[in-house]
Design a protein around this motif. Structure first.
Motif, mmCIF file in Angstrom:
data_model
loop_
_atom_site.group_PDB
_atom_site.id
_atom_site.type_symbol
_atom_site.label_atom_id
_atom_site.label_comp_id
_atom_site.label_asym_id
_atom_site.label_seq_id
_atom_site.Cartn_x
_atom_site.Cartn_y
_atom_site.Cartn_z
ATOM 1 N N TYR A 42 -30.251 31.653 -7.576
ATOM 2 C CA TYR A 42 -31.218 31.042 -8.491
ATOM 3 C C TYR A 42 -30.753 31.172 -9.941
ATOM 4 C CZ TYR A 42 -35.439 30.933 -11.402
ATOM 5 O OH TYR A 42 -36.335 30.686 -12.397
ATOM 6 N N LEU A 43 -30.246 32.346 -10.302
ATOM 7 C CA LEU A 43 -29.846 32.599 -11.692
ATOM 8 C C LEU A 43 -28.753 31.632 -12.140
ATOM 9 C CD1 LEU A 43 -29.877 36.507 -11.824
ATOM 10 C CD2 LEU A 43 -31.468 34.920 -12.917
ATOM 11 N N VAL A 44 -27.776 31.392 -11.245
ATOM 12 C CA VAL A 44 -26.685 30.488 -11.598
ATOM 13 C C VAL A 44 -27.202 29.054 -11.766
ATOM 14 C CG1 VAL A 44 -24.458 29.562 -10.835
ATOM 15 C CG2 VAL A 44 -24.985 31.976 -10.501
ATOM 16 N N GLY A 45 -28.328 28.770 -11.132
ATOM 17 C CA GLY A 45 -28.930 27.453 -11.272
ATOM 18 C C GLY A 45 -29.584 27.238 -12.635
ATOM 19 N N LEU A 46 -29.748 28.282 -13.402
ATOM 20 C CA LEU A 46 -30.311 28.138 -14.752
ATOM 21 C C LEU A 46 -29.172 27.802 -15.709
ATOM 22 C CD1 LEU A 46 -32.606 31.312 -14.702
ATOM 23 C CD2 LEU A 46 -33.268 28.955 -14.210
ATOM 24 N N GLU A 47 -29.248 26.643 -16.333
ATOM 25 C CA GLU A 47 -28.113 26.147 -17.114
ATOM 26 C C GLU A 47 -27.617 27.132 -18.194
ATOM 27 O OE1 GLU A 47 -26.134 23.912 -16.509
ATOM 28 O OE2 GLU A 47 -25.089 23.479 -18.379
ATOM 29 N N PRO A 48 -28.506 27.723 -18.983
ATOM 30 C CA PRO A 48 -27.985 28.627 -20.010
ATOM 31 C C PRO A 48 -27.192 29.791 -19.406
ATOM 32 C CG PRO A 48 -30.317 28.175 -20.394
ATOM 33 C CD PRO A 48 -29.977 27.612 -19.058
ATOM 34 N N LEU A 49 -27.675 30.319 -18.278
ATOM 35 C CA LEU A 49 -26.970 31.434 -17.653
ATOM 36 C C LEU A 49 -25.666 30.992 -17.022
ATOM 37 C CD1 LEU A 49 -29.522 33.765 -15.928
ATOM 38 C CD2 LEU A 49 -27.525 34.407 -17.247
ATOM 39 N N ARG A 50 -25.700 29.828 -16.392
ATOM 40 C CA ARG A 50 -24.483 29.275 -15.803
ATOM 41 C C ARG A 50 -23.422 29.135 -16.881
ATOM 42 N NH1 ARG A 50 -21.440 24.452 -14.936
ATOM 43 N NH2 ARG A 50 -22.464 23.454 -16.704
ATOM 44 N N GLY A 57 -24.903 36.681 -4.396
ATOM 45 C CA GLY A 57 -25.490 35.362 -4.653
ATOM 46 C C GLY A 57 -24.849 34.677 -5.838
ATOM 47 N N ILE A 58 -24.640 35.439 -6.907
ATOM 48 C CA ILE A 58 -24.029 34.865 -8.120
ATOM 49 C C ILE A 58 -22.618 34.353 -7.805
ATOM 50 C CG2 ILE A 58 -23.088 35.470 -10.384
ATOM 51 C CD1 ILE A 58 -25.526 37.268 -10.803
ATOM 52 N N LEU A 59 -21.821 35.179 -7.084
ATOM 53 C CA LEU A 59 -20.438 34.787 -6.801
ATOM 54 C C LEU A 59 -20.383 33.559 -5.891
ATOM 55 C CD1 LEU A 59 -18.567 38.178 -6.387
ATOM 56 C CD2 LEU A 59 -18.847 36.738 -8.394
ATOM 57 N N ARG A 60 -21.304 33.499 -4.951
ATOM 58 C CA ARG A 60 -21.365 32.352 -4.044
ATOM 59 C C ARG A 60 -21.666 31.071 -4.843
ATOM 60 N NH1 ARG A 60 -22.214 33.143 1.327
ATOM 61 N NH2 ARG A 60 -23.227 35.153 1.133
ATOM 62 N N ALA A 61 -22.663 31.159 -5.721
ATOM 63 C CA ALA A 61 -23.055 29.974 -6.492
ATOM 64 C C ALA A 61 -21.984 29.591 -7.510
ATOM 65 C CB ALA A 61 -24.385 30.242 -7.200
ATOM 66 N N MET A 62 -21.324 30.582 -8.083
ATOM 67 C CA MET A 62 -20.281 30.276 -9.072
ATOM 68 C C MET A 62 -19.061 29.644 -8.417
ATOM 69 S SD MET A 62 -21.371 30.686 -12.068
ATOM 70 C CE MET A 62 -19.917 30.623 -13.108
ATOM 71 N N ALA A 63 -18.782 30.019 -7.156
ATOM 72 C CA ALA A 63 -17.669 29.384 -6.444
ATOM 73 C C ALA A 63 -17.931 27.880 -6.342
ATOM 74 C CB ALA A 63 -17.498 30.007 -5.060
ATOM 75 N N ASP A 64 -19.166 27.525 -6.006
ATOM 76 C CA ASP A 64 -19.538 26.108 -5.947
ATOM 77 C C ASP A 64 -19.396 25.462 -7.317
ATOM 78 O OD1 ASP A 64 -20.081 26.268 -3.327
ATOM 79 O OD2 ASP A 64 -22.267 26.412 -3.532
ATOM 80 N N ASP A 65 -19.833 26.202 -8.341
ATOM 81 C CA ASP A 65 -19.819 25.654 -9.689
ATOM 82 C C ASP A 65 -18.395 25.329 -10.141
ATOM 83 O OD1 ASP A 65 -22.144 25.438 -11.762
ATOM 84 O OD2 ASP A 65 -20.360 25.965 -12.917
ATOM 85 N N TYR A 66 -17.452 26.205 -9.762
ATOM 86 C CA TYR A 66 -16.051 25.974 -10.131
ATOM 87 C C TYR A 66 -15.362 25.011 -9.170
ATOM 88 C CZ TYR A 66 -15.590 29.599 -13.762
ATOM 89 O OH TYR A 66 -15.677 30.330 -14.917
ATOM 90 N N GLY A 67 -16.010 24.734 -8.048
ATOM 91 C CA GLY A 67 -15.379 23.891 -7.041
ATOM 92 C C GLY A 67 -14.373 24.652 -6.202
ATOM 93 N N ALA A 68 -14.537 25.969 -6.097
ATOM 94 C CA ALA A 68 -13.613 26.784 -5.312
ATOM 95 C C ALA A 68 -14.186 26.991 -3.915
ATOM 96 C CB ALA A 68 -13.399 28.130 -5.987
ATOM 97 N N LEU A 69 -13.285 27.178 -2.935
ATOM 98 C CA LEU A 69 -13.732 27.489 -1.580
ATOM 99 C C LEU A 69 -13.515 28.981 -1.367
ATOM 100 C CD1 LEU A 69 -14.772 26.401 1.129
ATOM 101 C CD2 LEU A 69 -12.384 26.123 1.832
#
Lengths: 350, 192
Positions: free
Chosen positions: B72-80, B143-155
């Motif tokens: 959820y936190l990574v979904g918040l734009e300022p935090l992302r 959770g943060i690392l999982r969401a950030m992997a998606d954000d960077y486009g990493a598998l």
């Protein structure tokens, strides 16, 4: 050389490596023409191939002083320079000039000043445009995080302020009538007393006690009593000015402070008007609630040094006299007026 | 626990499960329904009471709930955005995690984060160790690392507790640029 390097030139660097170390460097020939440029600085000049152009045609040196010739630039070697792009968006830069040996010209290294965020936006720079040792990106991070924290702080302050105002209002207001309460009265009385002692500003103090209120409460119930009290508050508000204080200090007791020039006639007129209005009955569930009011007043002009306890007590004495004279009237205290012995300290005003 | 941490959980519950659910969790945990102030500090017991009440009411294990908080936190734009400042790609981001507590301190000096240590355990394999007094940060970081992997486009394969020990996260970076990541500009768009 101590470390065995046979060459006197320590920086045998190619342009590409120089660009990695200093992505915003310029190599300027003694003639003032640009020989090489770092990749980020090239990006700043948006499509203009600046190699071969003259340094001073592209950049304006603003501080410590302007320079029109390369000789003047050389004189500023080693100092912190403030420069700007001559072309829009006129991005501001900081710079350092280091002369090279053997007529090789000079190296100018540039960076963004404090307005880094703006420059990064204007030129669409990315992390890769900065040397890994450069802290500009951290500066951007801090700028952003500071803005977020400040926003939170401002919101918190607004909430706290609103809560404080509400609490203050609650602490100084009678919940039923919205009039000032005892605490607010004490503060207001302290204020007019100060003004009276300092600047001779006069005021009147009126003590109102409702007549026949208990009967309304007993026969029609508390809801009727509350309605009457709300009505009384409206009457008192209507009869006073903005600068006056109207406080509910007991079940059916009210105190008013009327600052300004005072004389007995004016106060008597105001008091009579209040009593007349109180006597106009309000209707509760079809039943008229009949009340009246007795008022005792005193004036700050009666005292050499007016004092809160004394004035409240004298207004109380005058109120008692009003009750004794048959209620529904106003008495203004005169020095010498006293409660009968048996009523002192516990006047029965019901 | 710092109000920012508490408020994160509060906003997660409110935004994900609705105001009514938040109110019910707050009541069970003995928290004022208006919730936490982001910049004040609260008793640690209150944080645990809130998380336990939420886990119980939602019928979810505590760690799964906390992992969702991280996502959820990574979904918040300022935090992302603040997290993306950490690195140019996911590998770079992982390497920057050790610095995260210091970065957080730059922003909010009284927000104490667990110490973070990224250890390389093999080619493309890492373990993140969250050392601190409070339990649960390991799950949040999973959770943060999982969401950030998606954000960077990493598998990447992320496993909470995967490094042995509850407060660890196992990371296996399979492909750094698997998909197109989300856009990130260093400078915030004007007016945003």
């Amino acid at each position: 050389m101590m470390d065995g390097n046979p060459l006197s030139d320590p920086a045998l660097l190619g342009e590409a490596d120089l660009g990695r170390l200093m992505p915003m460097f310029l190599w300027v020939a003694p003639t003032g023409h640009i020989r090489a440029v770092g990749p980020t600085l090239a990006k700043l000049c948006e499509g203009v191939a600046i190699v071969g152009l003259r340094f001073l045609d592209m950049f304006e040196i603003r501080k410590p002083q302007s320079a029109r010739s390369m000789d003047e630039v050389r004189l500023m070697a080693g100092q912190r320079l403030h420069l700007g792009l001559r072309e829009p968006p006129h991005t501001g830069l900081r710079g350092l000039v280091v002369p090279l040996q053997d007529g090789q010209g000079m190296i100018v290294n540039l960076s963004f000043g404090i307005a880094a965020a703006e420059a990064v936006r204007d030129h669409a720079l990315t992390n890769a445009d900065f040397a890994p040792t450069d802290l500009t990106v951290e500066l951007l991070y801090l700028t952003e995080v500071k803005a977020a924290v400040m926003e939170e702080l401002a919101a918190l302050n607004a909430r706290l302020q609103a809560a404080q105002r509400a609490a203050e209002e609650q602490a100084l207001t009678d919940a039923l009538t919205g009039l000032a309460n005892r605490r607010a009265l004490d503060t207001a009385l302290g204020r007019v007393l100060d003004a009276a002692l300092r600047g001779g500003k006069d005021f009147a103090l009126l003590h109102l006690d409702l007549d026949f209120f208990k009967a309304v409460n007993d026969t029609l119930g508390h809801a009727a009593g509350d309605l009457v009290l709300t009505h009384v508050a409206a009457v008192l508000r209507g009869a006073t000015r903005k600068q006056d204080t109207v406080a509910r200090v007991g079940g059916d007791e009210f105190v008013m402070i009327l600052p300004g020039p005072v004389d007995e006639a004016t106060i008597t007129t105001i008091a009579r008007r209040i009593i007349a209005e109180l006597e106009m009955p309000v209707t509760f569930e079809g039943e008229p609630c009949r009340i009246s009011g007795s008022i005792g007043a005193t004036l700050s002009t009666l005292y050499e040094r007016p004092d809160a306890d004394r004035m409240l007590s004298d207004a109380d004495t005058a109120l008692y006299v009003s009750k004794r004279r048959g209620r529904g009237r106003c008495t203004i205290y005169v020095p010498g007026l006293e409660l009968p012995e048996d009523k002192r300290g516990a006047p029965d005003r019901r | 626990m710092h109000g920012l941490v508490n408020r994160s959980v509060q906003c997660f519950l409110r935004d994900t499960y609705g105001v009514a659910r938040w109110a019910s969790v707050a009541e069970e945990a003995g928290i004022d329904p208006s919730g936490f102030e982001a910049l004040l500090v609260y008793d640690d017991a209150l944080t645990d009471a809130m998380i336990d009440a939420a886990a119980r009411q939602l019928g979810k294990p505590r760690d799964a709930l906390l992992e969702d908080v991280g996502i959820y936190l990574v979904g918040l734009e300022p935090l992302r955005r603040l997290l993306r400042f950490g690195g140019v790609d996911y590998a770079d981001f992982l390497q920057s995690l050790d610095e995260l507590p210091d970065r957080v301190h730059l922003a909010v000096p009284d927000l104490d984060m667990p110490d973070l240590e990224l250890k390389a355990t093999g080619p493309g394999r890492f373990t993140l160790i969250c050392g601190g007094e409070h339990d649960g940060f390991g799950a949040v970081f999973a959770g943060i690392l999982r969401a950030m992997a998606d954000d960077y486009g990493a598998l990447a394969l992320i496993e909470a507790g995967g490094g042995g020990g509850a407060e660890t996260v196992g990371i296996e970076l399979l492909e750094a640029q698997f998909a197109t990541g989300r856009r990130f500009d260093l400078a915030r768009p004007e007016g945003a």
